[in-house]
Each structure stands twice: as structure tokens, then as C-alpha cells.
Scaffold this active site. Structure first.
Site, PDB file in Angstrom:
ATOM      1  N   CYS A  96       0.823  -1.215   0.000  1.00  0.00           N
ATOM      2  CA  CYS A  96       0.000   0.000   0.000  1.00  0.00           C
ATOM      3  C   CYS A  96       0.858   1.266   0.000  1.00  0.00           C
ATOM      4  CB  CYS A  96      -1.014  -0.034   1.150  1.00  0.00           C
ATOM      5  SG  CYS A  96      -2.329   1.180   0.891  1.00  0.00           S
ATOM      6  N   HIS A 207      -3.883  -5.049   0.269  1.00  0.00           N
ATOM      7  CA  HIS A 207      -3.456  -5.425   1.620  1.00  0.00           C
ATOM      8  C   HIS A 207      -3.456  -6.940   1.828  1.00  0.00           C
ATOM      9  CE1 HIS A 207      -3.002  -1.517   3.603  1.00  0.00           C
ATOM     10  NE2 HIS A 207      -3.945  -1.102   2.776  1.00  0.00           N
ATOM     11  N   GLU A 209      -1.788  -8.685   3.758  1.00  0.00           N
ATOM     12  CA  GLU A 209      -1.593  -9.085   5.171  1.00  0.00           C
ATOM     13  C   GLU A 209      -2.908  -9.348   5.899  1.00  0.00           C
ATOM     14  OE1 GLU A 209      -1.424  -6.047   4.082  1.00  0.00           O
ATOM     15  OE2 GLU A 209      -2.338  -4.683   5.531  1.00  0.00           O
TER      16      GLU A 209
END
Ligand code: MN
Length: 230
Positions: A96, A207, A209
Site C-alpha cells: 500500500c 493489503h 496481510e
């Protein structure tokens, strides 16, 4: 243990958990005390995280009215970190804001505000989504033969595209030196870049994660930690 230095941000948990599950040991950096040169010497890999906007003067523009700065000191610190890491060929995974830091560090520029500056753009940020971390906002088209596409192959049924969560209002405009676009949204917004000359240098605009529980993007963290372990 493979020590992965993580740029401090306001939502650390999922980054740390993703690194742990891929076999790395998270080391959350303190920009006041962990000098970039020491970090690059002591860490096996560098993970750049999400956050606010990069000061536009760093890529030669005046700020757009929507400019929302990151925490004080992060821009200069993270740019130095990524420059030193790439110089030393220490693996870099940039997420990001991180992909934007990577790009600006290599002399690239940014679109400052997609909704007001890109005609017929998709929604890259779902306002009011019940759970923005898991909201699949749009598709990305993967560049065949890129590292990203090879890593995603085992996970996806359609090897040339995948759905991503996405909550950004900025994106790469011109790519920095050595960076190659490896994923694009259907509206033309650049969603991922790589530097193929490096051991591991991947940046994604979404994202990954957030999906550590279900593993949609686990291969990216695993390959990052594997490259860092060598
Ligand atoms: Mn997007």
C-alpha cells in the site's frame, strides 16, 4: 531466525502475523532509534507498510487538497531504508503506502487522488464497507510470467486475474527506475510492481496481510521470507 524489519504503522497486527506464519521473526522499527543503515545491516528483509500520503514535494508536486500526511519522519526514514535495502540487495516487500514509498525512492511519481484525478476510475476505496479489510474491491490483471503471477498461480483458478481488497486514494503514476508493472486494475491503475534485477523486490497496492487467516496471499509472504533467508 529470519528477522524481518517492519516499518511501524497504526495497524501492525496483521503484518506481524503474516510474517510469523511465513516463518519470519517480526522486528517493528522505531524510526527514532533504529538507524536505517543499521536496520539494513541487521535485518534479512524489509517490509514497508500502509499509512498516510507521501509529501508530494518528494516527487516534485504541490499537495492536492486531499493530502493527508503520514506520521512525522516516516517519509524520509522509509525512503532511506528502501534505497539502502535495494543497494545491498536485501529483500523488500512493499504494501500500500509501501509501494508508493518504493516508487518515490526510485524517482517515480504518484497520482495524488484517484477519485478526482482519474476519469472513470473504479472504486479503490470502499467508503462505508462493513469490514474494509476483507472487502474485495476490484480485480487486478497479473502480468504473465512475472514473479507475482508465478506466486499466485497455485492459489488462483484464473491465473491471469484475482480479486483484491483495496483501500487507497493514491497510486503510482510514473514508475521509478528499475520497476516493472506486474498488476493493473481494469481502469488502468497500477496495482503492483517488481524490480526483477533484485533478489526479491515486490510492491502491491492492496493489503495481502489482512488475509493471513485464510491464506489467499500467503505465497507472497512465504517467498519474501524464503528470499530473505538465503
Ligand atoms: Mn486498487
Amino acid at each position: 531466525m529470519t528477522r524481518i524489519a517492519i516499518a511501524r504503522c497504526s495497524k501492525l497486527h496483521d503484518y506481524e502475523e503474516s510474517v510469523r506464519r511465513a516463518g519470519g521473526e517480526p522486528w517493528v522499527l522505531d524510526l527514532a532509534t533504529d538507524r536505517a543503515a543499521d536496520v539494513v545491516a541487521r535485518a534479512s528483509g524489509i517490509l514497508l507498510t500502509g499509512g498516510g500520503d507521501i509529501e508530494p514535494s518528494l516527487y516534485g508536486e504541490a499537495p492536492h487538497p486531499t493530502f493527508a500526511a503520514a506520521e512525522a519522519g516516516r517519509d524520509a526514514y522509509e525512503i532511506e531504508l528502501v534505497r539502502r535495502a535495494l543497494e545491498a540487495d536485501v529483500p523488500v516487500f512493499a504494501i500500500c503506502r509501501g509501494v508508493q514509498v518504493l516508487n518515490v525512492a526510485r524517482g517515480g511519481t504518484l497520482i495524488q487522488d484517484i477519485p478526482s484525478q482519474v476519469a472513470s476510475a473504479l472504486q479503490h476505496k470502499r467508503e462505508g464497507a462493513a469490514d474494509p479489510a476483507f472487502t474485495l474491491a476490484h480485480e487486478v490483471w497479473l502480468e504473465p510470467g512475472s514473479r507475482l503471477e508465478l506466486l499466485m498461480r497455485d492459489t488462483l483458478t484464473d491465473i491471469e486475474s484475482c480479486q483484491v481488497n483495496s483501500r487507497h486514494h493514491q497510486a503510482i503514476k510514473s514508475t521509478g527506475e528499475g520497476l516493472v508493472t506486474v498488476a493493473t486494475a481494469p481502469d488502468g491503475i497500477i496495482e503492483a510492481v517488481e524490480d526483477p534485477s533484485r533478489r526479491f523486490c515486490l510492491g502491491v497496492q492492496w493489503h495481502p496481510e489482512n488475509f493471513y487467516r485464510t491464506g489467499e496471499f500467503r505465497a507472497l509472504f512465504e517467498e519474501f521470507v524464503r528470499a530473505a533467508t538465503r
